[in-house]
Enzyme design. Structure first.
Site, PDB file in Angstrom:
ATOM      1  N   PRO A   1      46.104  38.746  42.374  1.00 16.18           N
ATOM      2  CG  PRO A   1      47.324  37.294  43.639  1.00 16.18           C
ATOM      3  CD  PRO A   1      47.235  38.074  42.297  1.00 16.18           C
TER       4      PRO A   1
ATOM      5  CG  ASP B   1      35.682  43.014  39.899  1.00 15.16           C
ATOM      6  OD1 ASP B   1      34.696  43.494  39.363  1.00 15.16           O
ATOM      7  OD2 ASP B   1      36.171  42.107  39.562  1.00 15.16           O
TER       8      ASP B   1
ATOM      9  CE  LYS C   1      30.146  41.268  38.810  1.00 14.78           C
ATOM     10  NZ  LYS C   1      29.807  40.715  37.756  1.00 14.78           N
TER      11      LYS C   1
ATOM     12  N   GLY D   1      39.874  41.393  39.879  1.00 14.54           N
ATOM     13  CA  GLY D   1      40.698  40.801  40.639  1.00 14.54           C
ATOM     14  C   GLY D   1      41.386  39.471  39.823  1.00 14.54           C
ATOM     15  N   GLY D   2      42.547  39.128  40.038  1.00 13.89           N
ATOM     16  CA  GLY D   2      43.425  38.130  39.285  1.00 13.89           C
ATOM     17  C   GLY D   2      43.336  38.136  38.014  1.00 13.89           C
ATOM     18  CG  ASP D   3      43.579  36.023  33.524  1.00 16.42           C
ATOM     19  OD1 ASP D   3      44.684  36.227  33.018  1.00 16.42           O
ATOM     20  OD2 ASP D   3      42.614  36.144  32.952  1.00 16.42           O
TER      21      ASP D   3
ATOM     22  CG  MET E   1      33.345  32.687  43.205  1.00 18.83           C
ATOM     23  SD  MET E   1      32.286  33.373  41.887  1.00 18.83           S
ATOM     24  CE  MET E   1      33.091  32.526  40.442  1.00 18.83           C
TER      25      MET E   1
ATOM     26  CB  ALA F   1      45.975  33.362  47.752  1.00 18.93           C
TER      27      ALA F   1
HETATM   28  N1  SAH Z   1      39.190  36.624  38.061  1.00 22.21           N
HETATM   29  C1  SAH Z   1      39.573  36.004  39.459  1.00 22.21           C
HETATM   30  C2  SAH Z   1      38.473  35.505  39.951  1.00 22.21           C
HETATM   31  C3  SAH Z   1      37.219  35.930  40.090  1.00 22.21           C
HETATM   32  S1  SAH Z   1      35.967  34.821  40.794  1.00 22.21           S
HETATM   33  C4  SAH Z   1      40.861  35.540  39.504  1.00 22.21           C
HETATM   34  O1  SAH Z   1      41.109  35.124  38.351  1.00 22.21           O
HETATM   35  O2  SAH Z   1      41.438  35.213  40.354  1.00 22.21           O
HETATM   36  C5  SAH Z   1      36.225  35.209  42.595  1.00 22.21           C
HETATM   37  C6  SAH Z   1      36.801  34.118  43.287  1.00 22.21           C
HETATM   38  O3  SAH Z   1      38.218  34.131  42.943  1.00 22.21           O
HETATM   39  C7  SAH Z   1      36.825  34.299  44.856  1.00 22.21           C
HETATM   40  O4  SAH Z   1      35.309  34.055  45.310  1.00 22.21           O
HETATM   41  C8  SAH Z   1      37.688  33.319  45.401  1.00 22.21           C
HETATM   42  O5  SAH Z   1      37.572  32.016  45.040  1.00 22.21           O
HETATM   43  C9  SAH Z   1      38.955  33.633  44.148  1.00 22.21           C
HETATM   44  N2  SAH Z   1      39.894  34.521  44.632  1.00 22.21           N
HETATM   45  C10 SAH Z   1      40.042  35.691  44.342  1.00 22.21           C
HETATM   46  N3  SAH Z   1      41.341  36.291  44.745  1.00 22.21           N
HETATM   47  C11 SAH Z   1      41.744  35.513  45.782  1.00 22.21           C
HETATM   48  C12 SAH Z   1      42.461  35.635  46.548  1.00 22.21           C
HETATM   49  N4  SAH Z   1      43.268  36.736  46.770  1.00 22.21           N
HETATM   50  N5  SAH Z   1      42.714  34.431  47.429  1.00 22.21           N
HETATM   51  C13 SAH Z   1      41.907  33.375  47.241  1.00 22.21           C
HETATM   52  N6  SAH Z   1      41.010  33.328  46.427  1.00 22.21           N
HETATM   53  C14 SAH Z   1      40.802  34.235  45.487  1.00 22.21           C
END
Ligand code: SAH
Length: 462
Positions: free
Chosen positions: A225, A248, A270, A301-303, A383, A412
């Site tokens: 995150p 990303d 994007k 980002g994230g997973d 999103m 977050a």
């Molecule tokens: N693959 C990512 C999600 C991609 S979609 C994951 O697993 O987190 C992108 C959305 O993820 C953003 O619009 C938001 O809703 C959320 N997001 C990603 N990073 C975030 C963060 N640090 N804090 C809060 N929401 C986050």
């Protein structure tokens, strides 16, 4: 091409040379590099020739050459520097069926001796068919300066080294290996002796074999995150080894800092609804780089498996025959729920959990609103900023309680993390008021454990 270049095996064959002066000396110096038996015919041979004869490098006959002398010779040189004499030798050689070269007389010669760059067993022969001797010399000088002086020894060591063929596939991997050996590692190692060079060759092969095993690979890596400490160890290692990182916009600069210094960083960013690079373009980018043999890290980002269009990228990669693996990351929902001190699931409250996207490719995404509207449901909405009013409307329409807790977590895990604790009823207005600019995750059915504390913080921030 009037003269066809060949490399002639002369081992044990006879070379005959008529002449004993400077031209003869020049030719003999070259001919003595071969493994032929050399006989010189000269009534008055230069002292060097006599010395060479004494040490057994050639033999001398102090008389004029005859046709019989030419019989069975592989090559005959007319090098007396006397036109009449040389013409006579040429005639005898032709009559005996031997190949003849008349020094400095292209017309009278059947073969010519090229300019040679000698890195035995590597030999470069340069011929201009007599048209431009100056050019031939210039090319020779250029090559002499470019080819390591110990190239021959490197080639001899390389020739006995069979392992490379077993370990490295033909084509680029093997070419790269030998190129490194001849022009980089080899010359360097040889300066420390032949034994060191052999060891260096083994080491080089190990390095190339390891490199080859990892050739043309794509790692789909979760960047988490935003907090670099929420990267997995595998993600760190992938970044450490990356040649190319395609990331990303969600990936923070602190995380990109961790990529290998030599890695190429590409922002395939994007943002929201407006992608700056289309998905097919990103797919192509990944494939193109992997095809060069690069270790590509596709950093998401994230997973990477959550709302990341991962399957489309995997499809492109597998279609191209490129190997890949996935490194999971901490998804925004996990980081966000941690931020509010809550559990995503709770006995007696929710035995299932939904990850929703606020919008999909067609616009606002449709869901099982009736199920989501039930009390106790928990959903992590990705999103969801722009679609907040739409989601609220759908849920209320399906009978959701207006007082259902809703929490929005922006950024977050990052230093600028914000938590908005509200209700389904007030969600759109709270969001509009807060004017969030970072990525935000919306929890339906979850309030921060210390909702009160969060509210105070929110007021402080406002
Ligand atoms: N693959 C990512 C999600 C991609 S979609 C994951 O697993 O987190 C992108 C959305 O993820 C953003 O619009 C938001 O809703 C959320 N997001 C990603 N990073 C975030 C963060 N640090 N804090 C809060 N929401 C986050």
């Amino acid at each position: 091409m009037k003269h066809f270049p060949i490399f002639l095996s002369l081992e044990g064959d006879r070379i005959v040379l008529a002449g004993g002066g400077d031209a003869a000396l020049a030719k003999l110096r070259l001919l003595m590099k071969t493994e032929a038996r050399i006989t010189v015919f000269a009534c008055d041979p230069a002292p060097e020739i006599i010395t060479w004869a004494q040490i057994g490098r050639l033999s001398v006959q102090r008389r004029a050459i005859t046709q019989e002398d030419c019989t069975g010779a592989a090559l005959v040189y007319a090098a007396s520097e006397d036109e009449v004499d040389d013409a006579r030798t040429a005639k005898l050689a032709r009559a005996a069926g031997a190949l003849i070269n008349v020094v400095d007389n292209l017309e009278a010669s059947q073969f010519i001796t090229p300019a040679i760059v000698d890195r035995d067993p590597v030999t470069v022969a340069i011929g201009t068919e007599g048209a431009a001797p100056v050019l031939a010399r210039a090319i020779k000088a250029e090559l002499e300066s470019r080819l390591p002086t110990n190239l021959g020894l490197l080639a001899r060591i390389g020739k006995t080294f069979r392992k490379a063929a077993d370990v490295l596939p033909v084509g680029r991997p093997r070419r790269d290996f030998w190129s490194d050996w001849y022009f980089r590692d080899g010359p360097r190692a040889l300066s420390e002796g032949e034994e060191a060079a052999r060891t260096a060759l083994d080491d080089l092969l190990d390095r190339h074999a390891a490199r080859d095993a990892r050739e043309g690979h794509v790692a789909f890596v979760g960047a988490g995150p935003g907090d670099p400490e929420l990267l997995t160890l595998k993600a760190r290692r992938a970044l450490d080894e990356a040649d190319v990182v395609i990331h990303d916009r969600l990936v923070t600069p602190e995380i990109l800092e961790l990529a290998r210094r030599e890695a190429t960083l590409i922002d395939a960013g994007k943002e929201g609804f407006g992608p700056s690079m289309t998905q097919p373009e990103i797919n192509q980018l990944i494939v193109t780089h992997a095809r060069t043999g690069a270790q590509v890290v596709r950093l998401k980002g994230g997973d990477p498996t959550v709302f990341g269009r991962l399957d489309e990228e995997i499809e492109a990669v597998t279609k191209a025959g490129i190997a890949f693996h996935i490194v999971p990351g901490i998804t925004a929902a996990s980081a966000s729920v941690a931020a509010i001190g809550q559990s995503l699931t709770s006995r007696g409250r929710n035995s299932s959990l939904r990850f929703l996207t606020g919008h999909d490719m067609k616009g606002f995404a449709d869901h099982d609103w009736a199920a989501l509207a039930r009390s106790g449901e928990v959903a992590a909405i990705y999103m969801g900023k722009k679609s907040a009013r739409f989601i609220q409307g759908r849920l209320l329409m399906h009978g959701a309680d207006r007082a259902t807790p809703v929490t929005v977590i922006e950024n977050a895990s990052r230093p600028d993390q914000r938590v908005l604790s509200t209700t389904l009823d007030a969600l759109p207005s709270v969001l509009a008021e807060a004017g969030l600019t970072g990525p935000a995750l919306t929890f339906l059915g979850l309030a921060p454990r210390a909702a009160q504390a969060a509210l105070i913080r929110q007021q402080e921030l406002a």
